[in-house]
Design an enzyme around this catalytic site. Structure first.
Site, PDB file in Angstrom:
ATOM      1  N   HIS A 134       0.954  -2.710   3.557  1.00 28.99           N
ATOM      2  CA  HIS A 134       0.438  -1.478   4.422  1.00 28.99           C
ATOM      3  C   HIS A 134      -0.366  -0.708   3.106  1.00 28.99           C
ATOM      4  O   HIS A 134      -0.895   0.292   3.385  1.00 28.99           O
ATOM      5  CB  HIS A 134       1.750  -0.634   4.818  1.00 28.99           C
ATOM      6  CG  HIS A 134       1.552   0.506   5.499  1.00 28.99           C
ATOM      7  ND1 HIS A 134       1.602   1.782   4.847  1.00 28.99           N
ATOM      8  CD2 HIS A 134       1.128   0.761   6.646  1.00 28.99           C
ATOM      9  CE1 HIS A 134       1.273   2.570   5.957  1.00 28.99           C
ATOM     10  NE2 HIS A 134       0.901   2.035   6.761  1.00 28.99           N
ATOM     11  N   HIS A 163      -3.466  11.562   6.842  1.00 29.59           N
ATOM     12  CA  HIS A 163      -2.909  10.216   6.341  1.00 29.59           C
ATOM     13  C   HIS A 163      -2.415  10.155   4.862  1.00 29.59           C
ATOM     14  O   HIS A 163      -1.776   9.464   4.666  1.00 29.59           O
ATOM     15  CB  HIS A 163      -4.317   9.251   6.634  1.00 29.59           C
ATOM     16  CG  HIS A 163      -4.047   7.998   6.862  1.00 29.59           C
ATOM     17  ND1 HIS A 163      -4.678   6.916   6.533  1.00 29.59           N
ATOM     18  CD2 HIS A 163      -3.075   7.293   7.732  1.00 29.59           C
ATOM     19  CE1 HIS A 163      -4.124   5.804   6.740  1.00 29.59           C
ATOM     20  NE2 HIS A 163      -3.154   6.135   7.728  1.00 29.59           N
TER      21      HIS A 163
END
Ligand SMILES: O=C(O)c1ccc([N+](=O)[O-])cc1C(=O)O
Length: 461
Positions: free
Chosen positions: A345, A117
């Protein structure tokens, strides 16, 4: 004048915190000319004459990525660190094969459901190097109309003599090297050498990373929420100042957090994130936790309409296991930065004063609110199990000449050009709790009754 400044000018104006948002298409320009960077800006030669670069990320559109480099830099070596496996690794390899200058490095993901990630750029210039830690995938959609966070390091000069450590008071260099060493990949050796050979003494943030594993003994506090706890208990705020200050978590996805709010959220993660200097454990009251997560209407009325919810993958399956979570939710509101309609985000965490004018610390990271990202204690708390790679930076007041707390604001006129530093918040404070009838965005629940910005309904695939 402000409209044709170089990215370097924009960068200088937002020092010392160097915490930017990404540019957003179709909002008033004033919100993009200050404190905002596109990927082209970050890679522009006004930030340095590039020699080679390395991107750690989750999603890559290689053709698009290469088009963000200035034309002169498109043949330079690029290393992409990813977590793809199987068929999707094959696809990435074939996309990269069109570019002789691109090399791939696969991060090991040995624990199920883990993801690579982390979003970081290592930029080697003729005259030094920069580290950029951010929240955006390397695809056009992530840099178009979303709210994303970007920390840009100073230009670190080459070390004058290799006997110097070249580290900062925050241990930035050592922690960054420890993070990269965890990949155990020979493809990263050149970048470890670049980092070692540069003077990073001017770094004024703490690295907070996660790497997959079952971390025990001396490694237990190197990662995830126990690393944050370690830094805050060593150098965090005085409990006398902040005991009534709320913790704010802000993120774009949520994992399965257990049967009730106490199990992990308050008594594990909460105890780490709320710890103060010289404390063993923090204590987080439910009334002092605000979780900013987009409501259905935040997505529906966003610049992207319902499609904006595609990057907010909270599923009804997970949500229905934790109805107790909704009590903590606040909406995404960012009037100060002109981004109330730019789907968040970005992921940030902070400890802020009740009136929203100060913060004891602030963190921007790739980590969403999940055990996979922050870790969960196992075996009678002897090990911290983490599934994913994550990376973030923590801002503490004393690294910016402030004694106990930063002044903070999401209004640009209060941030830019002030004498004492004001931390540029990505969202408005105080947090705005969900109104009656609001519900969190759920990616897999159809919305057939209320049209979005484009008049369309949401019929999830
Ligand atoms: O964009 C990403 O890197 C990403 C990838 C996967 C998930 N997930 O599986 O929940 C969330 C995100 C996120 O950042 O929100």
């Amino acid at each position: 004048n402000i409209l044709n400044r170089s990215p370097q000018d924009v960068y200088q104006e937002f020092q010392p915190f160097s915490f930017f948002l990404t540019k957003v298409a179709d909002i008033p320009q004033k919100f993009n000319t200050q404190g905002a960077m596109s990927l082209k800006d970050i890679l522009s030669n006004s930030m340095g004459v590039l020699r080679s670069s390395c991107h750690f990320n989750f999603m890559f559109d290689i053709k698009w990525l290469m088009s963000q480099y200035p034309a002169d830099f498109r043949k330079l070596p690029v290393l992409l660190v990813h977590g793809e496996q199987g068929r999707s690794e094959t696809d990435l390899k074939s996309e990269a094969s069109d570019y002789a200058n691109i090399t791939l490095c696969r991060a090991a993901l040995d624990i199920p459901y883990g993801t690579h990630h982390t979003k970081m750029m290592l930029l080697l210039y003729e005259s030094g190097m920069r580290v950029v830690i951010h929240t955006a995938n390397l695809i056009d959609n992530d840099w178009h109309q979303k709210t994303q966070g970007v920390w840009i390091s100073p230009l670190f000069p080459p070390l004058k003599n290799s006997s110097d450590k070249g580290d900062s008071t925050t241990g930035f260099k050592a922690d960054l090297l420890q993070y990269i060493a965890a990949y155990r990949s020979i493809k990263l050796t050149p970048w470890e050498k670049h980092i070692q050979s540069h003077d990073m003494s001017s770094a004024n943030v703490y690295i907070i990373g996660s790497v997959p594993g079952r971390h025990t003994l001396n490694n237990k506090h190197n990662w995830g929420h126990l690393k944050l706890k370690k830094v805050l208990s060593e150098r965090g705020p005085d409990s006398g100042l902040v005991k009534n200050w709320p913790v704010i978590g802000q993120f774009s996805s949520i994992g399965s957090l257990g049967p009730n709010k106490e199990a992990w959220l308050l008594n594990e993660w909460g105890q780490s994130i709320s710890v103060c200097k010289s404390e063993q454990n923090g204590s987080l009251l439910p009334s002092k936790l605000n979780l900013i997560f987009p409501s259905l209407d935040n997505i529906r009325l966003s610049l992207e309409g319902y499609n904006g919810g595609g990057c907010v993958p909270y599923s009804i399956k997970t949500a229905s296991k934790q109805p107790w979570l909704v009590q903590f939710f606040s909406q995404w509101v960012s009037e100060g930065r002109g981004r109330s309609k730019a789907v968040p985000h970005i992921k940030t965490y902070a400890r802020v004063s009740p009136d929203g004018s100060q913060a004891a610390w602030f963190m921007v990271t790739s980590a969403n609110l999940s055990k996979a990202a922050w870790g969960s204690l196992e075996k009678d708390k002897s090990q911290l199990m983490i599934r994913s790679y994550e990376l973030g930076v923590l801002f503490l007041p004393q690294c910016f000449g402030c004694k106990n707390a930063f002044n903070v604001s999401s209004r640009l006129e209060e941030v830019v050009g002030t004498t004492s530093p004001v931390f540029p918040l990505p969202y408005d404070l105080p947090a705005q709790t969900y109104q009656k009838g609001d519900r969190p965005w759920l990616i897999d629940v159809p919305c057939m009754d209320k049209p979005d910005t484009f008049g369309t309904m949401w019929c999830p695939p």
